[in-house]
Design an enzyme around this catalytic site. Structure first.
Site, mmCIF file in Angstrom:
data_model
loop_
_atom_site.group_PDB
_atom_site.id
_atom_site.type_symbol
_atom_site.label_atom_id
_atom_site.label_comp_id
_atom_site.label_asym_id
_atom_site.label_seq_id
_atom_site.Cartn_x
_atom_site.Cartn_y
_atom_site.Cartn_z
ATOM 1 N N LYS A 5 -13.891 1.693 15.248
ATOM 2 C CA LYS A 5 -15.053 1.115 14.475
ATOM 3 C C LYS A 5 -14.390 1.049 13.113
ATOM 4 O O LYS A 5 -13.672 1.923 12.615
ATOM 5 C CB LYS A 5 -16.027 2.231 14.821
ATOM 6 C CG LYS A 5 -17.559 1.749 13.836
ATOM 7 C CD LYS A 5 -18.536 2.365 14.388
ATOM 8 C CE LYS A 5 -19.737 1.759 13.609
ATOM 9 N NZ LYS A 5 -19.953 0.484 13.965
ATOM 10 N N LEU A 57 -15.080 1.664 9.548
ATOM 11 C CA LEU A 57 -15.861 2.623 8.785
ATOM 12 C C LEU A 57 -16.171 1.753 7.381
ATOM 13 O O LEU A 57 -15.392 1.072 6.644
ATOM 14 C CB LEU A 57 -15.600 3.871 8.457
ATOM 15 C CG LEU A 57 -15.178 4.695 9.877
ATOM 16 C CD1 LEU A 57 -14.589 6.045 9.319
ATOM 17 C CD2 LEU A 57 -16.351 4.952 10.583
ATOM 18 N N HIS A 76 -10.312 7.650 1.534
ATOM 19 C CA HIS A 76 -8.910 8.054 2.464
ATOM 20 C C HIS A 76 -8.485 9.368 1.832
ATOM 21 O O HIS A 76 -8.244 9.572 0.446
ATOM 22 C CB HIS A 76 -7.717 7.083 2.304
ATOM 23 C CG HIS A 76 -6.488 7.426 2.779
ATOM 24 N ND1 HIS A 76 -5.805 6.757 3.920
ATOM 25 C CD2 HIS A 76 -5.547 8.471 2.357
ATOM 26 C CE1 HIS A 76 -4.778 7.468 3.996
ATOM 27 N NE2 HIS A 76 -4.508 8.380 3.333
ATOM 28 N N HIS A 97 -4.864 -2.182 2.053
ATOM 29 C CA HIS A 97 -4.752 -0.850 2.909
ATOM 30 C C HIS A 97 -3.495 -0.139 2.572
ATOM 31 O O HIS A 97 -2.721 0.740 3.204
ATOM 32 C CB HIS A 97 -4.463 -1.383 4.420
ATOM 33 C CG HIS A 97 -5.446 -1.966 5.070
ATOM 34 N ND1 HIS A 97 -7.156 -1.620 4.951
ATOM 35 C CD2 HIS A 97 -5.730 -3.034 6.040
ATOM 36 C CE1 HIS A 97 -7.687 -2.518 5.522
ATOM 37 N NE2 HIS A 97 -7.025 -3.299 6.127
ATOM 38 N N ARG A 100 6.813 12.974 7.262
ATOM 39 C CA ARG A 100 7.793 12.752 6.312
ATOM 40 C C ARG A 100 7.188 13.210 5.078
ATOM 41 O O ARG A 100 5.998 13.477 4.950
ATOM 42 C CB ARG A 100 8.453 11.321 6.176
ATOM 43 C CG ARG A 100 7.078 10.424 6.030
ATOM 44 C CD ARG A 100 7.527 8.941 5.607
ATOM 45 N NE ARG A 100 6.382 8.090 5.799
ATOM 46 C CZ ARG A 100 5.482 7.902 4.828
ATOM 47 N NH1 ARG A 100 5.762 8.517 3.592
ATOM 48 N NH2 ARG A 100 4.444 6.909 5.219
ATOM 49 N N ARG A 135 1.027 4.100 -9.025
ATOM 50 C CA ARG A 135 2.410 3.345 -8.712
ATOM 51 C C ARG A 135 2.667 2.097 -8.948
ATOM 52 O O ARG A 135 1.615 1.311 -9.287
ATOM 53 C CB ARG A 135 2.115 3.007 -7.249
ATOM 54 C CG ARG A 135 1.878 4.357 -6.085
ATOM 55 C CD ARG A 135 2.179 3.880 -4.429
ATOM 56 N NE ARG A 135 1.693 4.958 -3.747
ATOM 57 C CZ ARG A 135 1.830 4.804 -2.525
ATOM 58 N NH1 ARG A 135 2.503 3.837 -1.928
ATOM 59 N NH2 ARG A 135 1.562 5.682 -1.649
HETATM 60 P P1 ADP Z 1 -0.998 2.546 8.037
HETATM 61 O O1 ADP Z 1 -0.392 3.430 8.781
HETATM 62 O O2 ADP Z 1 -0.699 1.291 7.863
HETATM 63 O O3 ADP Z 1 -1.100 2.885 6.610
HETATM 64 P P2 ADP Z 1 -3.706 3.840 8.304
HETATM 65 O O4 ADP Z 1 -4.083 3.954 9.563
HETATM 66 O O5 ADP Z 1 -3.154 5.049 7.813
HETATM 67 O O6 ADP Z 1 -2.353 2.701 8.188
HETATM 68 O O7 ADP Z 1 -4.685 3.071 7.680
HETATM 69 C C1 ADP Z 1 -4.388 2.395 6.194
HETATM 70 C C2 ADP Z 1 -5.721 2.186 5.684
HETATM 71 O O8 ADP Z 1 -6.653 1.213 6.485
HETATM 72 C C3 ADP Z 1 -6.798 3.292 5.610
HETATM 73 O O9 ADP Z 1 -6.579 4.191 4.267
HETATM 74 C C4 ADP Z 1 -8.124 2.379 5.105
HETATM 75 O O10 ADP Z 1 -8.210 2.104 3.838
HETATM 76 C C5 ADP Z 1 -7.920 1.428 6.199
HETATM 77 N N1 ADP Z 1 -8.452 1.900 7.444
HETATM 78 C C6 ADP Z 1 -7.694 2.251 8.721
HETATM 79 N N2 ADP Z 1 -8.481 2.373 9.741
HETATM 80 C C7 ADP Z 1 -9.932 2.235 9.269
HETATM 81 C C8 ADP Z 1 -11.150 2.251 9.871
HETATM 82 N N3 ADP Z 1 -11.316 2.719 11.080
HETATM 83 N N4 ADP Z 1 -12.210 1.931 9.177
HETATM 84 C C9 ADP Z 1 -11.929 1.506 7.840
HETATM 85 N N5 ADP Z 1 -10.969 1.589 7.131
HETATM 86 C C10 ADP Z 1 -9.570 1.799 7.807
#
Ligand code: ADP
Length: 447
Positions: free
Chosen positions: A201, A203, A208, A235, A291, A337
């Site tokens: 879903k 969100l 984060h 992201h 890591r 960054r």
């Molecule tokens: P990656 O491994 O590419 O970093 P992540 O699963 O850690 O991917 O997600 C990176 C970012 O993508 C999250 O910090 C958020 O901003 C967005 N994101 C990931 N999953 C969701 C979700 N289910 N709903 C809304 N945003 C998401």
């Protein structure tokens, strides 16, 4: 303790690891590509070995060359840094098979968390709450449609092997699902060699929030608090802070307990980060990174604990040098960054740095491998400097960061310093009022 460690990385993180080693009396071996022969990590290391031409696939990802470099130089351990081979379970195994210590968790845990679908399943088993979604890989657009109907739009299609913000497609309605499914599958196959997808879903406006974990081989696991990494573009994290302005003490304690209890059950060792999305006072696990993270310094500044030093100690089999009660949070830290990119178009801007003057003063830290005359190569990640600032409270931290950004001079190439100046002058950011899509909304206002 190790006498000699090989650092299988480049740029600021290679320097960061070198510094921890030198402070521990450990000699360092740098590896480098041909184009990096004059890089700062090569200049500072005690020894260096050229491992191949500029493309990362032929140098920093070249496992036989790196393992040979360790053997030739007599390094007893390899630190992989972040990126490159840091989450390659096979690399960790090969290193260990050669009688060299991999500075990181077990290859079993790297493998487990490397596949996001397997990680999701494991996280649920460990008692972590998941974002609602498909329990297994979704095989067809039809199956995707029925799951999406069940959880409700918008949904996110995610590649099981994805990372670095890539391999994700947002789908707003049923009409777009089939096309998005085949596109994301093809992209995932091309980019990661694995087309497996799952659905979550999407969100709306979450934050984060991630927890820094540290575990030893005696079953002890502690957390070092959280980092808020909600300021993102595509992201990918742009600004990180510790602790999160969005959590109260009760939510913070709940999060820490949850992450520690899951990692104890798993028997996790070394450093790790458990990542969550946070909305409506609920946490939802998204993934785990096995890591050292780019943003680890904000945790170091609020806890006073050198994470790389601890990581190296843990790799020798030593017990944790501190317990949970010893971890105390002082003040506030924020990291910017800074990348070699146009601050408006985000086009990469490699080139020669003509002058370099990093800011200084109280509680200002710059992690960077730049120097005047250095040519930023076009072959690698565009991160060129991390500016990390500490203050007694969040306001002092932001004021200091503004001052430090004002002083920072990197001439000759475009950088994202102007973007960070804009963020540090923004009222929403000052209020701590932002979510993972906030920066994208802010940038869209310019168009
Ligand atoms: P990656 O491994 O590419 O970093 P992540 O699963 O850690 O991917 O997600 C990176 C970012 O993508 C999250 O910090 C958020 O901003 C967005 N994101 C990931 N999953 C969701 C979700 N289910 N709903 C809304 N945003 C998401």
């Amino acid at each position: 303790m190790f006498e000699k460690v090989l650092i299988a990385n480049r740029g600021e993180i290679a320097l960061r690891i070198h510094r921890a080693c030198r402070e521990m009396g450990i000699r360092t071996v740098a590896v480098h590509s041909e184009i990096d022969a004059g890089a700062m990590h090569v200049r500072l290391a005690d020894e260096s070995v050229c491992i191949g031409p500029a493309p990362a696939s032929e140098s920093y990802l070249n496992i036989p060359a790196i393992v040979s470099a360790a053997e030739i130089s007599g390094a007893e351990a390899i630190h992989p840094g972040y990126g490159f081979l840091s989450e390659n379970a096979r690399f960790a195994e090969i290193v260990e098979e050669h009688g060299i210590t991999f500075i990181g968790p077990s290859s079993e845990h790297i493998r487990l968390m490397g596949d996001k679908l397997v990680a999701r399943e494991k996280a649920a088993e460990l008692g972590l709450p998941l974002v609602p979604g498909s329990p297994e890989a979704v095989e067809s657009p039809e199956q995707a449609a029925s799951i999406a109907d069940e959880i409700g739009y918008p949904v996110l299609l995610k590649a099981a092997a994805g990372g670095g913000g890539r391999g994700m497609t947002l789908v707003h309605n049923a009409d777009d699902l089939a096309g998005a499914f085949s596109r994301t599958q093809h992209e995932a196959e091309a980019a990661f060699g694995n087309g497996a997808l799952y659905i979550e879903k999407y969100l709306v406006k979450p934050r984060h929030i991630e927890v820094q974990i540290c575990g030893d081989s005696f079953g002890n696991v502690v957390h070092l608090g959280e980092r808020d990494c909600s300021v993102q573009r595509r992201h990918q994290k742009v600004v990180e802070e510790a602790l999160s302005p969005a959590l109260n003490d009760a939510a913070r304690a709940r999060l820490g307990d949850m992450a520690v209890s899951a990692m104890k059950k798993l028997g996790y060792t070394n450093l790790g980060t458990v990542e969550f999305l946070y909305t409506g006072d609920e946490f939802y696990f998204i993934e785990m990174n096995t890591r050292l993270q780019v943003e680890h310094p904000v945790t170091e500044l609020v806890t006073g604990i050198d994470l790389v030093r601890e990581q190296i100690r843990l790799a020798t089999g030593a017990p944790l040098s501190f317990g949970q009660k010893d971890v105390r949070f002082e003040g506030h830290a924020i990291e910017c960054r800074i990348t070699a990119e146009d601050p408006e178009t985000f086009m990469p801007a490699p080139g020669t740095v003509t002058s370099f003057h990093p800011p200084g003063g109280m509680s200002v830290r710059v992690d960077s491998a730049l120097y005047a005359g250095y040519a930023v190569p076009p072959n690698y990640d565009s991160l060129i400097a991390k500016l990390i600032v500490h203050g007694r409270n969040r306001i002092e931290c932001m004021m200091r960061l503004r001052r430090a950004l004002e002083e920072f001079v990197i001439d000759g190439i475009a950088t994202t310093i102007p973007l960070h100046q804009r963020l540090m002058a923004n009222q929403d950011f000052a209020n701590g009022d932002y979510d993972v899509a906030w920066l994208e909304r802010l940038l869209a206002e310019d168009d």
